[in-house]
Scaffold this active site. Structure first.
Site, PDB file in Angstrom:
ATOM      1  N   GLU A  93      51.827   7.544  30.210  1.00 26.01           N
ATOM      2  CA  GLU A  93      50.654   8.382  30.448  1.00 26.01           C
ATOM      3  C   GLU A  93      49.405   7.520  30.609  1.00 26.01           C
ATOM      4  OE1 GLU A  93      50.808  11.047  27.059  1.00 26.01           O
ATOM      5  OE2 GLU A  93      51.459  12.651  28.370  1.00 26.01           O
ATOM      6  N   CYS A 106      42.047   5.197  30.359  1.00 24.83           N
ATOM      7  CA  CYS A 106      42.786   4.684  29.214  1.00 24.83           C
ATOM      8  C   CYS A 106      44.213   4.471  29.705  1.00 24.83           C
ATOM      9  CB  CYS A 106      42.723   5.702  28.085  1.00 24.83           C
ATOM     10  SG  CYS A 106      43.712   5.220  26.657  1.00 24.83           S
ATOM     11  N   CYS A 113      56.114   2.794  21.005  1.00 23.32           N
ATOM     12  CA  CYS A 113      55.354   1.790  20.255  1.00 23.32           C
ATOM     13  C   CYS A 113      56.018   1.579  18.900  1.00 23.32           C
ATOM     14  CB  CYS A 113      53.912   2.261  20.061  1.00 23.32           C
ATOM     15  SG  CYS A 113      52.909   1.085  19.130  1.00 23.32           S
ATOM     16  N   CYS A 117      52.004   3.843  13.398  1.00 22.20           N
ATOM     17  CA  CYS A 117      50.825   4.386  12.712  1.00 22.20           C
ATOM     18  C   CYS A 117      51.068   5.875  12.434  1.00 22.20           C
ATOM     19  CB  CYS A 117      49.572   4.203  13.570  1.00 22.20           C
ATOM     20  SG  CYS A 117      49.285   2.489  14.022  1.00 22.20           S
ATOM     21  N   CYS A 120      49.535   8.876  14.614  1.00 24.61           N
ATOM     22  CA  CYS A 120      49.546   8.718  16.065  1.00 24.61           C
ATOM     23  C   CYS A 120      50.757   9.370  16.721  1.00 24.61           C
ATOM     24  CB  CYS A 120      49.513   7.229  16.394  1.00 24.61           C
ATOM     25  SG  CYS A 120      49.715   6.900  18.142  1.00 24.61           S
ATOM     26  N   CYS A 336      42.264  10.710  21.803  1.00 24.64           N
ATOM     27  CA  CYS A 336      42.807   9.510  21.178  1.00 24.64           C
ATOM     28  C   CYS A 336      43.949   9.843  20.218  1.00 24.64           C
ATOM     29  CB  CYS A 336      41.676   8.832  20.411  1.00 24.64           C
ATOM     30  SG  CYS A 336      42.158   7.249  19.811  1.00 24.64           S
TER      31      CYS A 336
HETATM   32  S1  SF4 Z   1      47.912   3.985  17.254  1.00 23.86           S
HETATM   33 FE1  SF4 Z   1      49.888   4.633  18.100  1.00 23.86          FE
HETATM   34  S2  SF4 Z   1      50.086   3.539  20.058  1.00 23.86           S
HETATM   35 FE2  SF4 Z   1      48.463   2.513  18.862  1.00 23.86          FE
HETATM   36  S3  SF4 Z   1      49.512   0.876  17.734  1.00 23.86           S
HETATM   37 FE3  SF4 Z   1      49.508   2.658  16.364  1.00 23.86          FE
HETATM   38  S4  SF4 Z   1      51.457   3.710  16.779  1.00 23.86           S
HETATM   39 FE4  SF4 Z   1      51.079   2.285  18.477  1.00 23.86          FE
END
Ligand code: SF4
Length: 347
Positions: A93, A106, A113, A117, A120, A336
């Site tokens: 995306e 962006c 990933c 986090c 996220c 975000c």
């Molecule tokens: S915020 Fe999301 S995309 Fe960014 S490093 Fe952390 S897990 Fe990965």
């Protein structure tokens, strides 16, 4: 012979390929012009390149594209989210946002990933693979094409803050940025580009050594290890002390201000004491804080902070430069941390 995307090649790499075939480097300038300024989709359209050289290009390269499979436009702020299909069926995306100063994008750097986090949506799917240079370049090329066709505009800036940890795809990131900055190619100035990392200290130091003029943002999101480890598993590898040392190292090489990203989550990292701890961490460092009101995602259980303004006021009063990020694309899950990992699985 396996052909590769020509969008993988920086100007220097293309030039050295041509030189190996005894072709003047001026030809790589012409090729870049056709690719990035005239945006042709076949080598045959490059009318000032000799037939022999076109044959060489056709034998070694392809001019590829990203397939747009979905586009959503936020009715309130015009934020536009694109879902692109990659050649192996994975998806990424990218987002265009409209600001007073122009259009910003962006872009994503990985499929999935691994940083995990907790707040996220993008990180809910484990990393499938790094994006190749061409796949990052083509996100920008496609977004610019869209802006040109629909508004006669182009991107004036972009952030590498979409899906993925860019510093976990370091070498491809560097080539991508080279092409993005290059006046012969995408031509967006270093100071209009921001790379955001969750805090991979070894590569922050490498980045510092490179003395890149591209802006660096670090996702801190907590002022102490206890809270940060709860939110960001990367903190168990590189804790806040190591992160601050990396910031100091960066500033020993480069006196550019670093952006500290701080997502405010209700009851987790938004208390008064957290603001004071953050002040202690940053007061002698060349940083500015970008406070981000949290956008809820279904799975996390976290809630939006009610203390955004209060937190901002405390930092401000203690001379920590900070802003509250303008929210964009809330209605289409493009804000975000809302880019959807589930969209990334193969069709
Ligand atoms: S915020 Fe999301 S995309 Fe960014 S490093 Fe952390 S897990 Fe990965």
């Amino acid at each position: 012979m396996n052909k590769v995307s020509i969008y993988n090649f920086t100007y220097d790499k293309l030039t050295s390929f041509l030189e190996q075939h005894n072709i003047n480097k001026f030809v790589s300038k012409q090729i870049f012009d056709w690719l990035y300024k005239k945006q042709v989709s076949s080598f045959e359209e490059m009318t000032n390149i000799s037939k022999k050289n076109i044959e060489l290009l056709n034998n070694n390269f392809i001019i590829d594209d990203l397939e747009e499979i979905k586009k959503q436009i936020d009715p309130v702020d015009e934020t536009t989210k694109f879902l692109f299909k990659l050649s192996d069926g994975n998806k990424v995306e990218s987002v265009i946002m409209k600001f007073d100063y122009g259009y910003s994008a962006c872009v994503s750097s990985q499929v999935g990933c691994n940083m995990g986090c907790k707040f996220c949506a993008s990180g809910k799917l484990k990393k499938v693979r790094n994006l190749e240079v061409n796949e990052m370049v083509l996100q920008i090329v496609k977004l610019n094409k869209y802006l040109k066709e629909t508004k006669n505009e182009r991107l004036s800036s972009f952030v590498v803050m979409g899906i993925g940890e860019p510093f976990d795809n370091y070498n491809n990131l560097i080539d991508f940025l080279d092409i993005a900055k290059d006046r012969k190619a995408i031509e967006i100035g270093s100071r209009h580009i921001t790379v955001s990392t969750s805090g991979l200290v070894h590569n922050i130091k490498k980045w510092a050594d490179s003395q890149s003029q591209v802006n660096l943002a670090i996702s801190l999101h907590a002022p102490n290890d206890e809270v940060r480890s709860q939110l960001m598993p990367v903190n168990n590898t590189y804790n806040i002390k190591q992160l601050m040392e990396a910031i100091d190292y960066y500033h020993s090489k480069n006196n550019r201000r670093i952006t500290i990203e701080y997502l405010l989550i209700d009851g987790i990292n938004d208390k008064e004491e957290h603001a004071y701890e953050l002040i202690d961490l940053l007061k002698n460092r060349l940083c500015y804080v970008n406070l981000i009101p949290y956008n809820s995602i279904d799975e996390s259980g976290f809630k939006r902070s009610k203390n955004v303004k209060k937190f901002f006021d405390i930092l401000n009063k203690h001379n920590i430069t900070c802003t509250i990020r303008q929210e964009r694309g809330k209605n289409i899950s493009a804000a975000c941390g809302q880019l959807r990992a589930k969209e990334n699985s193969k069709v």
